[in-house]
Design a protein around this motif. Sequence first.
Motif, PDB file in Angstrom:
ATOM      1  N   SER A   1       0.830  -1.216   0.000  1.00  0.00           N
ATOM      2  CA  SER A   1       0.000   0.000   0.000  1.00  0.00           C
ATOM      3  C   SER A   1       0.857   1.256   0.000  1.00  0.00           C
ATOM      4  CB  SER A   1      -0.931   0.015   1.229  1.00  0.00           C
ATOM      5  OG  SER A   1      -1.746  -1.126   1.220  1.00  0.00           O
TER       6      SER A   1
ATOM      7  N   ASP B   1      -6.112   0.611  -3.743  1.00  0.00           N
ATOM      8  CA  ASP B   1      -5.785  -0.384  -2.720  1.00  0.00           C
ATOM      9  C   ASP B   1      -6.960  -1.360  -2.628  1.00  0.00           C
ATOM     10  OD1 ASP B   1      -3.875  -0.346   0.133  1.00  0.00           O
ATOM     11  OD2 ASP B   1      -5.637  -1.635  -0.026  1.00  0.00           O
TER      12      ASP B   1
ATOM     13  N   ASP C   1      -7.694  -3.743  -0.566  1.00  0.00           N
ATOM     14  CA  ASP C   1      -8.301  -3.880   0.762  1.00  0.00           C
ATOM     15  C   ASP C   1      -9.275  -2.733   1.040  1.00  0.00           C
ATOM     16  OD1 ASP C   1      -7.109  -6.285   1.543  1.00  0.00           O
ATOM     17  OD2 ASP C   1      -5.338  -5.291   2.368  1.00  0.00           O
TER      18      ASP C   1
ATOM     19  N   ARG D   1      -5.257  -5.810  11.159  1.00  0.00           N
ATOM     20  CA  ARG D   1      -5.319  -7.018  10.337  1.00  0.00           C
ATOM     21  C   ARG D   1      -5.736  -8.218  11.190  1.00  0.00           C
ATOM     22  NH1 ARG D   1      -6.213  -4.376   6.185  1.00  0.00           N
ATOM     23  NH2 ARG D   1      -4.502  -3.684   4.868  1.00  0.00           N
TER      24      ARG D   1
HETATM   25 MG   LIG Z   1      -1.945  -2.874   2.264  1.00  0.00          MG
END
Ligand SMILES: [Mg+2]
Length: 238
Positions: free
Chosen positions: A71, A87, A89, A173
């Motif tokens: 990222s 990105d 995500d 995460r």
């Molecule tokens: Mg990332």
Amino acid sequence: MPGIATRSPGGVLPSRGACGRARYPVRCCGARRALHVGREDSLGHDGPKGLLQALDGRNLVLVGLPGAGKSSVGRRLAAQLAIPFVDADSEIEKAAGMSISDIFATHGEAAFREGETRVISRILQDGPLVLATGGGAFMSADTRRAIAAHGIAIWLDAATDILVARISKRTHRPMFHNVDARAKLKELRAVRDPVFAEAPIRVVSSSGPQERVVGAILRALRQYSLAAEPTPQQAASQ
Ligand SMILES: [Mg+2]
Ligand SMILES: Nc1ncnc2c1ncn2[C@@H]1O[C@H](COP(=O)(O)OP(=O)(O)OP(=O)(O)O)[C@@H](O)[C@H]1O
Ligand SMILES: O=C(O)C1=C[C@@H](O)[C@@H](O)[C@H](O)C1
């Protein structure tokens, strides 16, 4: 997954050539271009325009373990090339209207992976752009095929110590919630590295200024495009 929408149906995208390696129109100034590889000016004499032309509209797709810098380095790479950065995500979170942690908790990982494949397939159609994928995205064979058809996968790799240091500063995460980060990374590495190795380009995401990693990617891309065979049209014009 309900809630993760795509603008186009999922599945394998129409191919523009196996991995595209031999189809880039790259040899516009022949072997002389090789002289630029490895110099400070990693974009070469004709800057971003020349490199983008050589890449023929393909997306640059960063893959690699969590914390590799997909990222943050990807955003800088896109800025250097003056193309959009996306990105995956973040796009998944936007489409689902919830965080990745909440997607995992509410729908489960399998549903997240399905949504991830669909969202990446959709994004790849909007290129040329730099796409930062999620750390597990490249494990999907459908996603690998879609990336090969519409882009170039760049494996950002980093030493486990570096990844542990980066990851331990973050909490967003789910994969790393309540587990030993080093042990989890080793486990992921054992399964994923052989698959990341399918990417045609590997760049080490060392510690130090992120611009250095961007420079290494640009040099690798130039080398990669130089290694490609010219199209018949280019060969004729050389
Ligand atoms: Mg990332
Ligand atoms: N080359 C680098 N040098 C120093 N710090 C870096 C470098 N690359 C990334 N970082 C830092 O490491 C952290 C993780 O980076 P980033 O979020 O970009 O990784 P990622 O590969 O996108 O991870 P994920 O798969 O979890 O999304 C960030 O705080 C970022 O600033
Ligand atoms: O490595 C992984 O499997 C993941 C990495 C993140 O980027 C997110 O895509 C998600 O947390 C899963």
